[in-house]
Design an enzyme around this catalytic site. Structure first.
Site, PDB file in Angstrom:
ATOM      1  N   GLU A  46      -4.954 -14.570 -25.966  1.00  0.00           N
ATOM      2  CA  GLU A  46      -6.046 -13.605 -26.078  1.00  0.00           C
ATOM      3  C   GLU A  46      -6.432 -12.924 -24.773  1.00  0.00           C
ATOM      4  OE1 GLU A  46      -8.904 -15.091 -29.492  1.00  0.00           O
ATOM      5  OE2 GLU A  46      -7.897 -16.780 -28.551  1.00  0.00           O
ATOM      6  N   GLY A  51      -4.710 -21.456 -22.607  1.00  0.00           N
ATOM      7  CA  GLY A  51      -4.264 -20.533 -23.644  1.00  0.00           C
ATOM      8  C   GLY A  51      -4.048 -19.132 -23.098  1.00  0.00           C
ATOM      9  N   THR A  56       3.489 -16.436 -32.315  1.00  0.00           N
ATOM     10  CA  THR A  56       3.345 -16.702 -30.889  1.00  0.00           C
ATOM     11  C   THR A  56       4.485 -17.521 -30.305  1.00  0.00           C
ATOM     12  OG1 THR A  56       2.030 -18.635 -31.444  1.00  0.00           O
ATOM     13  CG2 THR A  56       0.837 -16.595 -31.010  1.00  0.00           C
ATOM     14  N   ILE A 107       1.974 -18.269 -35.750  1.00  0.00           N
ATOM     15  CA  ILE A 107       1.528 -16.956 -36.237  1.00  0.00           C
ATOM     16  C   ILE A 107       2.265 -15.824 -35.522  1.00  0.00           C
ATOM     17  CG2 ILE A 107      -0.707 -17.805 -36.972  1.00  0.00           C
ATOM     18  CD1 ILE A 107      -1.928 -16.636 -34.432  1.00  0.00           C
ATOM     19  N   GLY A 154      -4.191 -23.397 -29.495  1.00  0.00           N
ATOM     20  CA  GLY A 154      -3.165 -24.065 -30.273  1.00  0.00           C
ATOM     21  C   GLY A 154      -2.273 -24.951 -29.441  1.00  0.00           C
ATOM     22  N   GLN A 193       3.396 -12.620 -25.128  1.00  0.00           N
ATOM     23  CA  GLN A 193       1.993 -12.683 -25.535  1.00  0.00           C
ATOM     24  C   GLN A 193       1.104 -11.805 -24.662  1.00  0.00           C
ATOM     25  OE1 GLN A 193       0.214 -14.504 -28.212  1.00  0.00           O
ATOM     26  NE2 GLN A 193       2.269 -13.934 -28.810  1.00  0.00           N
ATOM     27  N   ARG A 246      -0.345 -24.023 -16.184  1.00  0.00           N
ATOM     28  CA  ARG A 246       1.119 -24.077 -16.241  1.00  0.00           C
ATOM     29  C   ARG A 246       1.615 -23.207 -17.394  1.00  0.00           C
ATOM     30  NH1 ARG A 246       4.546 -28.793 -19.034  1.00  0.00           N
ATOM     31  NH2 ARG A 246       6.611 -27.837 -18.857  1.00  0.00           N
ATOM     32  N   GLY A 267      -2.066 -12.618 -37.348  1.00  0.00           N
ATOM     33  CA  GLY A 267      -3.389 -12.834 -37.920  1.00  0.00           C
ATOM     34  C   GLY A 267      -4.486 -12.314 -37.015  1.00  0.00           C
TER      35      GLY A 267
END
Length: 675
Positions: free
Chosen positions: A641, A638, A452, A450, A493, A574, A564, A224
């Site tokens: 990105e 996260g 990940t 999605i 997420g 990712q 972590r 996405g």
């Protein structure tokens, strides 16, 4: 851990939105506007309605009933006004997809009263204005200190303009919906979405239904990158079509249609001004951007916000300006704001290093702040310097000759570059439950995977919290009937869902029962006031052909500090994916607008070029062991990105080192080098 759903995916057992076996299903195809601005004068669907197999045609000629239409993107067929080329003006529903598509092409005749359109962003656009806030709620403008005095007093300065083009998300799975109305008036949507809970609430509101009468199922999603973060028009159109036809309806957007109706990254025009003293310490940083939105809806990307995070300076100004054009509405695309903003900032920092006669890494370290420059808040943790140092060691930076355009291997000019990267560590309220069944544990949360590896990460988190093996844990996600969850976006997420899962597991162990639930609303709301960010350093080696201008990336390295790392195999994937996407941004991706007709020209994968295997080198990924007690129970940040954020700048800086040519306007194509 390997992906827990890996076997289902590679054997075709994983069911995506369009693949659910629904009895009696019909098919829909959207008719789009062929003008960029104006009004529908007449719409004649009689030929389509007499086509064998066609069930119904919906359009603004017979406006279907909706509920809350405050979101104009979802207020489909409510007005004859045309706001952009490719806007949905009708939908044909038929027994087969082939009949629906052909009837949409030949059987719906639309005549327009066309008006002159404005689709080109430019720095002197008369309609530019400063929005009140930028995504997701930052102030549009910030200022501290005297920027003009800081620039005037500087020993060295940089004052340059950098541009990035419109970019499209291009997820592998298209936006697709199956809408099924039950006999009691309840609605089930099998949809490709990044957030079933939010999707249910927004779609229900648009359709005038209470949320409890809508269910969104999204067990597997084929990517996405932000474009599925909120409902898109096809979800509402499918629901309206199914209601009108009295049958379940399948609707998927074609690749061409996705370019018009699912969002994209706005083009940007960024001016960056930097000043530094003789030791390379910043005296001023000024970062201003012009970007676009549609006339339908304001979306302002937070492009200059990164300059509020990165480097110490006594004078700092950031600003955003927006032009409302006759174009589709931009939206989220992987690291919105950070990605284009860091291309400009990190390119300018490279130029400043050269002007100051400093190594680009040492310049960045010299300007390491004690607290977040824009807000003054302390960082929960910040290990950018460690990333730069470790990356320099792994990349062999010490052997680099800073002189540009001198290293030639055959007919290939070789250069290396570096850039920093950052992304916020967000967390949002989420609920989860855990129950015991025959000695195993079932974790339920309306998260979504999605691509990940969310199921796998949550399995690991639950197993650790329960003191159990991962084989004893089954995670159920991807359904709005499960405990409410934040969306899979903003790299939040795992942090959001994982917190709720840990708290539910802790409650189960504490009460010793068969089931426990948790809601993290209070915990998230009471978090201490820290600046929470992941950081990284990205290094690139490029080869530029001296005769043709062809650019090849021969090496990429990313070193990250992201708390972590819960699932190392998935994390590496990712990071590699983000850096590959950044390579595409640097060298090939752009969505070209036709100013005469107001539509996107490069609207398929034959013309919108994405990196293929041959374009991607062996990418090395590493991370710093980072402990941060102020984040969440897992201590994680996260990672979805941050990989894209600094990559384009690192490549652009390497191209300058290879050739001596500074390319400030992406993508870096041969024509820009052959000068």
């Amino acid at each position: 851990m390997n992906r827990v759903e890996g076997r289902d995916k590679v054997t075709g057992q994983a069911t995506y939105a369009y693949e659910y076996d629904v009895e009696g299903v019909a098919y829909a195809f959207v008719v789009q506007s062929s003008i960029a601005k104006g009004r529908i004068r007449s719409l004649d669907a009689s030929a389509a309605l007499t086509t064998p197999g066609v069930l119904v045609v919906l359009s603004s000629a017979d406006r279907p009933e909706l509920g809350d239409t405050n979101d104009p993107e979802l207020a489909v067929f409510q007005s004859p006004e045309i706001a952009y080329h490719g806007q949905a003006v009708a939908v044909v529903v038929a027994e087969t997809l082939e009949v629906a598509r052909e009837a949409a092409r030949t059987g719906v005749r639309v005549e327009y009263d066309e008006e002159p359109h404005d689709v080109r962003l430019r720095p002197d656009h008369p309609g530019l204005y400063r929005p009140k806030v930028v995504n997701p709620g930052f102030p549009s403008r910030t200022e501290k200190g005297d920027v003009e005095a800081g620039l005037a007093d500087a020993a060295v300065t940089v004052d340059e303009v950098y541009t990035t083009p419109a970019l499209h998300n291009n997820a592998m799975e298209p936006h697709a919906t199956i809408a099924v109305w039950g006999p009691d008036g309840d609605l089930t949507l099998y949809d490709s979405t990044q957030g079933p809970t939010g999707h249910r609430d927004i779609t229900a509101r648009a359709l005038g239904l209470p949320p409890e009468r809508v269910r969104v199922v999204s067990r597997h999603v084929g990517g996405g990158f932000g474009s599925k973060g909120t409902p898109r028009p096809q979800a509402v159109i499918a629901a309206l079509a199914a209601r009108a036809a009295g049958r379940p309806v399948k609707l998927t957007l074609t690749r061409h249609q996705m370019y018009d109706m699912t969002g994209y990254r706005t083009p940007t025009i960024q001016r960056v001004r930097l000043g530094a003293d003789a030791q390379g310490r910043l005296t001023a940083l000024d970062h201003d951007v012009a970007e676009q939105s549609s006339t339908l809806k304001e979306f302002a990307e937070q492009t200059t916000v990164v300059s509020r995070v990165m480097y110490a300076t006594p004078a700092l100004r950031t600003d955003h300006h927006l032009a409302r054009l006759d174009v589709p509405t931009p939206s989220w695309m992987r690291a919105p704001g950070e990605t284009p903003g860091m291309f400009a900032l990190e390119s300018a920092m490279d130029e400043l290093a050269i002007a100051a006669g400093m190594d680009p890494i040492e310049l960045r370290i010299t300007n390491e702040p004690d607290a977040e420059p824009g807000s003054g808040r302390p960082y929960s943790s910040r290990n950018l310097v460690a990333c730069l140092r470790e990356g320099a060691h792994r990349f062999g930076w010490a052997r680099r000759d800073p002189e540009p355009g001198i290293r030639l291997e055959g007919r290939w000019l070789v250069g290396t570059g570096v850039a920093s990267s950052t992304y916020p560590a967000y967390r949002r309220p989420t609920s989860a439950s855990v129950s015991v069944l025959n000695g195993d544990f079932i974790v339920r949360v309306a998260a979504v995977d999605i691509g990940t590896g969310a199921r796998t990460a949550l399995t690991r988190i639950a197993a650790d919290a329960l003191g159990a093996s991962p084989e004893q844990v089954r995670v159920e996600i991807g359904d709005s009937d499960l405990p409410k969850a934040s969306l899979a976006g903003g790299s939040m997420g795992t942090a959001s869902w994982g917190t709720a899962v840990v708290r539910a597991c802790e409650a189960l162990l504490k009460n010793g029962g068969k089931e426990a639930t948790a809601d993290t609303t209070d915990e998230v709301g009471e978090a201490a006031d820290f600046a929470r960010h992941a950081f990284g350093a990205q290094f690139a080696e490029v080869r530029v052909h001296a005769d043709t201008g062809e650019v090849r990336v021969s090496r990429l390295l990313g070193v990250f500090a992201a708390g972590r790392i819960i699932a190392p195999k998935l994390a590496r994937s990712q990071f590699i994916g983000g850096m590959t996407m950044g390579l595409g941004m640097a060298l090939m991706e752009q969505t070209i607008m036709d100013p005469d007709f107001g539509d996107f020209l490069t609207d398929d994968l034959a013309q919108y070029h994405l990196p293929a295997c041959a374009d991607v080198p062996a990418i090395e990924i590493a991370w710093i062991d980072e402990e941060d007690p102020y984040l969440n129970p897992m201590g994680s940040k996260g990672i979805g990105e941050i990989g894209i954020v600094g990559t384009a700048a690192a490549i652009a800086n390497a191209v300058h080192h290879a050739t001596g040519h500074r390319i400030r306007h992406l993508p870096i194509t041969p024509d820009k080098l052959l000068i």
